[in-house]
Write a protein that holds these residues in place. Sequence first.
Motif, PDB file in Angstrom:
ATOM      1  N   SER A   6       0.833  -1.185   0.000  1.00 16.05           N
ATOM      2  CA  SER A   6       0.000   0.000   0.000  1.00 16.05           C
ATOM      3  C   SER A   6       0.881   1.252   0.000  1.00 16.05           C
ATOM      4  CB  SER A   6      -0.900  -0.018   1.245  1.00 16.05           C
ATOM      5  OG  SER A   6      -1.703   1.123   1.320  1.00 16.05           O
ATOM      6  N   GLU A   7       0.508   2.234  -0.779  1.00 15.94           N
ATOM      7  CA  GLU A   7       1.308   3.448  -0.904  1.00 15.94           C
ATOM      8  C   GLU A   7       0.982   4.378   0.268  1.00 15.94           C
ATOM      9  OE1 GLU A   7       2.868   6.365  -4.472  1.00 15.94           O
ATOM     10  OE2 GLU A   7       1.006   5.243  -4.721  1.00 15.94           O
ATOM     11  N   PRO A  52       6.523   2.799   0.884  1.00 22.95           N
ATOM     12  CA  PRO A  52       7.152   3.107  -0.415  1.00 22.95           C
ATOM     13  C   PRO A  52       8.671   3.240  -0.353  1.00 22.95           C
ATOM     14  CG  PRO A  52       5.184   4.446  -0.105  1.00 22.95           C
ATOM     15  CD  PRO A  52       5.455   3.769   1.207  1.00 22.95           C
ATOM     16  N   GLU A  53       9.221   3.580   0.808  1.00 23.91           N
ATOM     17  CA  GLU A  53      10.673   3.696   0.935  1.00 23.91           C
ATOM     18  C   GLU A  53      11.373   2.345   0.810  1.00 23.91           C
ATOM     19  OE1 GLU A  53      11.758   5.910   4.499  1.00 23.91           O
ATOM     20  OE2 GLU A  53       9.793   6.902   4.418  1.00 23.91           O
ATOM     21  N   CYS A 109       5.647  -3.780  -6.270  1.00 23.99           N
ATOM     22  CA  CYS A 109       4.897  -2.634  -6.757  1.00 23.99           C
ATOM     23  C   CYS A 109       4.036  -2.048  -5.652  1.00 23.99           C
ATOM     24  CB  CYS A 109       4.029  -3.021  -7.945  1.00 23.99           C
ATOM     25  SG  CYS A 109       2.768  -4.257  -7.558  1.00 23.99           S
ATOM     26  N   LEU A 110       3.564  -0.840  -5.871  1.00 21.51           N
ATOM     27  CA  LEU A 110       2.690  -0.149  -4.925  1.00 21.51           C
ATOM     28  C   LEU A 110       1.303   0.008  -5.530  1.00 21.51           C
ATOM     29  CD1 LEU A 110       5.185   2.687  -3.923  1.00 21.51           C
ATOM     30  CD2 LEU A 110       4.569   0.709  -2.516  1.00 21.51           C
ATOM     31  N   SER A 155      -2.522   2.295  -4.772  1.00 22.39           N
ATOM     32  CA  SER A 155      -3.070   3.446  -4.061  1.00 22.39           C
ATOM     33  C   SER A 155      -3.814   3.014  -2.805  1.00 22.39           C
ATOM     34  CB  SER A 155      -4.019   4.233  -4.969  1.00 22.39           C
ATOM     35  OG  SER A 155      -3.342   4.695  -6.115  1.00 22.39           O
ATOM     36  N   LEU A 156      -3.640   3.776  -1.761  1.00 21.48           N
ATOM     37  CA  LEU A 156      -4.248   3.474  -0.470  1.00 21.48           C
ATOM     38  C   LEU A 156      -5.746   3.197  -0.599  1.00 21.48           C
ATOM     39  CD1 LEU A 156      -4.118   3.452   2.678  1.00 21.48           C
ATOM     40  CD2 LEU A 156      -4.501   5.921   2.595  1.00 21.48           C
TER      41      LEU A 156
END
Length: 407
Positions: A336-337, A342-343, A351-352, A354-355
């Motif tokens: 989840s972004e 993301p770090e 991959c990420l 969107s929340l």
Amino acid sequence: MKEQLRILLVNKFYYPRGGDCICVINLESLLRRLGYEVAIYSMSYPQNLPCKTSRYFASEVSFSEGVMGKLKATERLFGTGDIVRSFQRMLDDFRPHIVHFHNIHSYLSPIIVKLAKEFGCRTVWTLHDYKLLCPSYSCLYQGEICEACFTDLTQVLRRKCMKGSLLASALAYGEALWWNKSKLQRWVDTFVCPSSFMAQKMRACGFDYSKLEVICNFIEEDKLVALQSIKSDEPDSEPYYCYVGRLSEEKGIRLLLEAAQSLPYQLYIAGDGPLSDELCVKYASGKIHFLGHLSSQEIVWLVSRAKAMVIPSVWYENNPLSVIESLCMGTPVIGSEVGGIPELIREGDGCLFSLGDKEELAEAITAMMTASNIDRVAISQRAQSRFSEGRYWEALKKVYGIEDKIC
């Protein structure tokens, strides 16, 4: 020749209860192997690991006991009761040069940071959650990201953020006022933030940036050696993806299960928590499997052979060990972004999405399950370098200020 450096590690529990506890146990092992004299201070608790200094531990408190138990726990919140006496004995007898705090609110107390500073110790505090910014720890309100208390602490009262209880929320409010930013910054030499995201939030809330250091968590050397012996390319009867973690609202487990229902792939869920029974009844099927609590070895076996690990969190994750360990096994992560996630997931590592976006999550799972060009060896090698003990120690010893000390 200088005397041997003594380091005291402090956490409210001393067994692998969660990420904070695992970090403390791993750090203790690392420091001992480096030749430092290390001691532990915690709260007495039946599940604690054997410890030579357990006689110094603070007495156990619980907010779920009777009236007297609740009163004792409330005293602990504000640094009264036996906590001062027991920690002072620890300082007097061990005489540490450095005290490294981890999770200490509620079951211990920030009063011990003040005591350590007055004793003349260098004080370091690794932040594993957002308690110093959000009285209810999580920066969540009714399942949504919330930063209301960053600018107005009374919101914890108005919204009854602590368990929906006015009394619990009042205690959290009083605790936040008592252990305020001004006091804590006087007593703490360095706050260690495991993610840049957390450091940014601390700075935005007025904490002195010169006292903030970003040091990502690490994976212990013994586990790396074990991972290197894993043959993750062995064929499985059927490809699958997995989730490992607590079954609770902030982890986004409902979002994952809703997405999984629409997909043809096998999902294995490892872990337990307050939602375990409800989710098993509602979602268990021929393609969604609840495994319950697994041992460390069983988790390694599960994750290392998965096509992907999913981290669907809906709160400000800080620096989740589950992501670090998965990548070190060569298993890509769908994250989840949000928060510090993301770090950790760089290009080629997964991959990420969107929340809170169920459709985007389902698309990411499908893409990962059907991908044929994932270089698991490269993922593992990059991660084991990024999250190594050596990298962590190079950063931490600067925070400890011990580069020129002889131990």
